[in-house]
Write an enzyme that holds these catalytic residues in place. Structure first.
Site, PDB file in Angstrom:
ATOM      1  N   TYR A   5       0.842  -1.189   0.000  1.00 25.14           N
ATOM      2  CA  TYR A   5       0.000   0.000   0.000  1.00 25.14           C
ATOM      3  C   TYR A   5       0.873   1.234   0.000  1.00 25.14           C
ATOM      4  O   TYR A   5       1.948   1.249   0.623  1.00 25.14           O
ATOM      5  CB  TYR A   5      -0.885  -0.024   1.246  1.00 25.14           C
ATOM      6  CG  TYR A   5      -1.787   1.169   1.454  1.00 25.14           C
ATOM      7  CD1 TYR A   5      -2.891   1.382   0.648  1.00 25.14           C
ATOM      8  CD2 TYR A   5      -1.556   2.057   2.505  1.00 25.14           C
ATOM      9  CE1 TYR A   5      -3.742   2.463   0.863  1.00 25.14           C
ATOM     10  CE2 TYR A   5      -2.403   3.135   2.728  1.00 25.14           C
ATOM     11  CZ  TYR A   5      -3.496   3.338   1.912  1.00 25.14           C
ATOM     12  OH  TYR A   5      -4.325   4.401   2.122  1.00 25.14           O
ATOM     13  N   ASP A  59      -0.229  15.620   6.181  1.00 21.82           N
ATOM     14  CA  ASP A  59      -1.242  14.946   5.365  1.00 21.82           C
ATOM     15  C   ASP A  59      -2.514  15.794   5.336  1.00 21.82           C
ATOM     16  O   ASP A  59      -3.531  15.449   5.934  1.00 21.82           O
ATOM     17  CB  ASP A  59      -1.521  13.554   5.943  1.00 21.82           C
ATOM     18  CG  ASP A  59      -2.509  12.759   5.109  1.00 21.82           C
ATOM     19  OD1 ASP A  59      -2.665  13.065   3.910  1.00 21.82           O
ATOM     20  OD2 ASP A  59      -3.145  11.839   5.673  1.00 21.82           O
ATOM     21  N   ASP A  66      -3.471   5.421  -1.943  1.00 22.28           N
ATOM     22  CA  ASP A  66      -4.376   6.403  -1.365  1.00 22.28           C
ATOM     23  C   ASP A  66      -4.431   7.600  -2.312  1.00 22.28           C
ATOM     24  O   ASP A  66      -3.466   8.345  -2.452  1.00 22.28           O
ATOM     25  CB  ASP A  66      -3.816   6.806   0.004  1.00 22.28           C
ATOM     26  CG  ASP A  66      -4.606   7.896   0.699  1.00 22.28           C
ATOM     27  OD1 ASP A  66      -5.579   8.398   0.112  1.00 22.28           O
ATOM     28  OD2 ASP A  66      -4.234   8.247   1.834  1.00 22.28           O
ATOM     29  N   ASP A  96      -6.553  10.130  -2.036  1.00 21.87           N
ATOM     30  CA  ASP A  96      -7.215  11.247  -1.359  1.00 21.87           C
ATOM     31  C   ASP A  96      -8.629  11.446  -1.915  1.00 21.87           C
ATOM     32  O   ASP A  96      -9.388  10.508  -2.023  1.00 21.87           O
ATOM     33  CB  ASP A  96      -6.375  12.518  -1.483  1.00 21.87           C
ATOM     34  CG  ASP A  96      -5.125  12.481  -0.603  1.00 21.87           C
ATOM     35  OD1 ASP A  96      -4.992  11.549   0.206  1.00 21.87           O
ATOM     36  OD2 ASP A  96      -4.288  13.386  -0.731  1.00 21.87           O
ATOM     37  N   HIS A 132      -8.065   4.110  -3.612  1.00 19.63           N
ATOM     38  CA  HIS A 132      -9.299   4.504  -2.936  1.00 19.63           C
ATOM     39  C   HIS A 132      -9.448   6.012  -2.976  1.00 19.63           C
ATOM     40  O   HIS A 132      -8.474   6.768  -2.923  1.00 19.63           O
ATOM     41  CB  HIS A 132      -9.388   3.962  -1.501  1.00 19.63           C
ATOM     42  CG  HIS A 132      -8.344   4.446  -0.542  1.00 19.63           C
ATOM     43  ND1 HIS A 132      -8.375   5.685   0.044  1.00 19.63           N
ATOM     44  CD2 HIS A 132      -7.246   3.828  -0.042  1.00 19.63           C
ATOM     45  CE1 HIS A 132      -7.349   5.817   0.868  1.00 19.63           C
ATOM     46  NE2 HIS A 132      -6.636   4.713   0.824  1.00 19.63           N
ATOM     47  N   GLU A 161     -11.824   9.198  -1.250  1.00 18.78           N
ATOM     48  CA  GLU A 161     -12.559   9.454  -0.017  1.00 18.78           C
ATOM     49  C   GLU A 161     -13.579  10.569  -0.197  1.00 18.78           C
ATOM     50  O   GLU A 161     -13.516  11.340  -1.164  1.00 18.78           O
ATOM     51  CB  GLU A 161     -11.590   9.785   1.108  1.00 18.78           C
ATOM     52  CG  GLU A 161     -10.806  11.058   0.891  1.00 18.78           C
ATOM     53  CD  GLU A 161      -9.572  11.136   1.773  1.00 18.78           C
ATOM     54  OE1 GLU A 161      -9.469  12.125   2.521  1.00 18.78           O
ATOM     55  OE2 GLU A 161      -8.723  10.225   1.725  1.00 18.78           O
ATOM     56  N   CYS A 206      -5.880  14.115   7.541  1.00 15.21           N
ATOM     57  CA  CYS A 206      -5.714  12.732   8.008  1.00 15.21           C
ATOM     58  C   CYS A 206      -7.016  12.219   8.605  1.00 15.21           C
ATOM     59  O   CYS A 206      -7.699  12.931   9.354  1.00 15.21           O
ATOM     60  CB  CYS A 206      -4.588  12.679   9.039  1.00 15.21           C
ATOM     61  SG  CYS A 206      -4.439  11.080   9.876  1.00 15.21           S
ATOM     62  N   ARG A 255     -13.615   5.280   0.183  1.00 15.14           N
ATOM     63  CA  ARG A 255     -13.421   5.471   1.628  1.00 15.14           C
ATOM     64  C   ARG A 255     -14.430   6.484   2.126  1.00 15.14           C
ATOM     65  O   ARG A 255     -14.616   7.544   1.507  1.00 15.14           O
ATOM     66  CB  ARG A 255     -12.000   5.963   1.902  1.00 15.14           C
ATOM     67  CG  ARG A 255     -11.768   6.435   3.327  1.00 15.14           C
ATOM     68  CD  ARG A 255     -10.331   6.828   3.550  1.00 15.14           C
ATOM     69  NE  ARG A 255     -10.230   8.004   4.392  1.00 15.14           N
ATOM     70  CZ  ARG A 255      -9.091   8.575   4.767  1.00 15.14           C
ATOM     71  NH1 ARG A 255      -7.936   8.068   4.348  1.00 15.14           N
ATOM     72  NH2 ARG A 255      -9.088   9.644   5.532  1.00 15.14           N
ATOM     73  N   GLU A 280     -13.524   4.500   7.453  1.00 11.15           N
ATOM     74  CA  GLU A 280     -12.450   5.080   8.247  1.00 11.15           C
ATOM     75  C   GLU A 280     -12.907   5.372   9.678  1.00 11.15           C
ATOM     76  O   GLU A 280     -14.045   5.799   9.912  1.00 11.15           O
ATOM     77  CB  GLU A 280     -11.962   6.368   7.584  1.00 11.15           C
ATOM     78  CG  GLU A 280     -10.837   7.085   8.314  1.00 11.15           C
ATOM     79  CD  GLU A 280      -9.531   6.301   8.348  1.00 11.15           C
ATOM     80  OE1 GLU A 280      -9.518   5.181   8.907  1.00 11.15           O
ATOM     81  OE2 GLU A 280      -8.527   6.799   7.821  1.00 11.15           O
ATOM     82  N   ASN A 285      -8.710  -0.408   8.584  1.00 13.28           N
ATOM     83  CA  ASN A 285      -7.502   0.408   8.718  1.00 13.28           C
ATOM     84  C   ASN A 285      -6.937   0.263  10.123  1.00 13.28           C
ATOM     85  O   ASN A 285      -7.464   0.836  11.074  1.00 13.28           O
ATOM     86  CB  ASN A 285      -7.828   1.878   8.424  1.00 13.28           C
ATOM     87  CG  ASN A 285      -6.579   2.740   8.426  1.00 13.28           C
ATOM     88  OD1 ASN A 285      -5.465   2.238   8.423  1.00 13.28           O
ATOM     89  ND2 ASN A 285      -6.780   4.050   8.424  1.00 13.28           N
TER      90      ASN A 285
END
Length: 301
Positions: A48, A62, A89, A91, A116, A118, A126, A161, A191, A213
Site C-alpha cells: 500500500y 497529510d 491512497d 485522497d 481509494h 474518499e 488525516c 473510503r 475510516e 484500517n
C-alpha cells in the site's frame, strides 16, 4: 532483475483473485520502493502507498498538499520493483469529478492494482484527526461515477473510503457506503470505526470487500488478524507502520551517534550489507551484465 516480471494486468487479476478467496489479506504500507521489495520478500499479500507516508516523505503534513502527478510518479517507482499488487491512497481524487477521472487513469498508467477515493472535502486531512468535513453523499457518488467511467481496465480496483463515521455517525457512514457501491465502488474503506461492534455492523450491512484500517495511535482499536478474519473483513491495512518504525529507529540512532561520536553501538541494529545486496539483487544485475557484455564476435569476412 532490473524490474518486476509481472504486468499491471496480472497484478490486478491477482488482487481480484485474492479478494474473492474470502481470506483476510494483510497489506502493509511501503515506506519506499526498497521496503516494498521487503514486504514481498516476507510473504505479504499486497502493498500500500499511504497518502500520509508519501506526504511525510516530502516533509509535508497529510492535509492534501500533494498532487496527483507527484503521487503517480512515486507509484511508478514502487510498481517497477515489486510483483505484488499495489494499492494507493488517492485522497479525494485531487479536485472535482473530472480530476478524479484523470487520477484513475494516471494510477492505471503507473501500474497500480487499485486506489481509494474518499468523501472528505478539499483540502482533506488525516482520517484520524478531529475537525474533518465530508461532502454531500451525491457529490461523492458523482466523484465515483466519474472514476468508474474513466477506468480502462475493469480489473483495476476502485475503492471508496468514507470518513462519515466521525462526522455524521455510524448509520450515515453505512448509508453512504451502500450509495457508493451503487455508484461504482468495488470495495469500501470505512475510516475511524470505534470498536469491534462497529466493524461487525459495517460487515453485516455492506456486501462488498471491506478494508480495516489498523493504523497506530488512531481512533480505531488495533484488532488482530484472527479477529478481522472472523468479522469477515477482506483487507487488514497497516498504512504507516513501517514509517513509524523506521523514523523511530533513525531518531534513536542519530541521538546515539551524537552522544557517542561513533555508530559502533548501533551495528547490531542495522541491516547488514549482505542482506541489503540480496534485496537489491546485486547478483542478478551482475549476471545480466555478464550475459550482455561477455561475448565474442564471430569471425568477419
Amino acid at each position: 532483475m532490473l524490474h518486476t516480471r509481472t504486468t499491471a494486468a496480472e497484478r490486478r487479476r491477482d488482487l481480484r483473485t485474492k479478494l474473492a478467496s474470502g481470506r483476510l489479506l494483510r497489506v502493509p504500507g511501503a515506506l519506499n520502493p526498497l521496503s516494498a521489495k521487503l514486504i514481498e520478500d516476507t510473504g505479504f499479500d499486497a502493498c500500500y502507498l499511504s497518502g500520509a507516508v508519501l506526504a511525510a516523505d516530502l516533509g509535508l503534513p497529510d492535509i492534501g498538499l500533494t498532487t496527483s502527478t507527484e503521487i503517480a510518479a512515486r507509484a511508478q517507482q514502487f510498481t517497477r520493483v515489486t510483483g505484488l499488487p499495489a494499492l494507493i491512497d488517492a485522497d479525494t481524487g485531487f479536485g472535482e469529478p473530472m480530476n478524479a477521472a484523470r487520477t484513475v487513469q494516471l494510477m492505471e498508467d503507473a501500474g497500480l492494482a487499485g486506489l481509494h477515493l474518499e468523501d472528505q472535502v478539499n483540502p482533506k486531512r488525516c482520517g484520524h484527526l478531529d475537525g474533518k468535513a465530508v461532502v454531500e453523499r451525491e457529490e461523492m457518488a458523482r466523484r465515483l461515477r466519474a472514476a468508474a467511467d474513466a477506468r480502462r481496465d475493469p480489473d483495476f480496483l476502485l475503492m471508496a473510503r468514507t470518513d462519515a463515521r466521525s462526522v455524521e455517525g455510524l448509520d450515515a457512514a453505512i448509508d453512504r457506503a451502500r450509495a457508493y457501491v451503487d455508484a461504482g465502488a468495488d470495495a469500501i474503506f470505512p475510516e475511524a470505526l470505534r470498536g469491534e461492534a462497529e466493524f461487525a455492523a459495517f460487515r453485516d450491512a455492506v456486501d462488498v470487500p471491506l478494508l480495516a484500517n489498523m493504523t497506530e495511535f488512531g481512533k480505531s482499536p488495533l484488532l488482530g488478524a484472527a479477529t478481522l478474519e472472523r468479522l469477515g473483513y477482506n483487507i487488514a491495512l497497516y498504512p504507516v507502520t513501517l514509517l513509524r518504525l523506521a523514523m523511530g529507529a533513525v531518531e534513536d540512532g542519530l541521538r546515539t551517534l551524537a552522544a557517542d561520536g561513533t555508530q559502533e553501538a548501533l551495528l547490531p541494529r542495522m541491516q547488514p550489507r549482505s542482506r541489503l545486496y540480496e534485496l537489491l539483487g546485486y547478483d542478478q544485475y551482475a549476471a545480466f551484465d555478464s550475459s550482455v557484455h561477455d561475448f565474442t564476435l564471430p569471425p568477419g569476412d
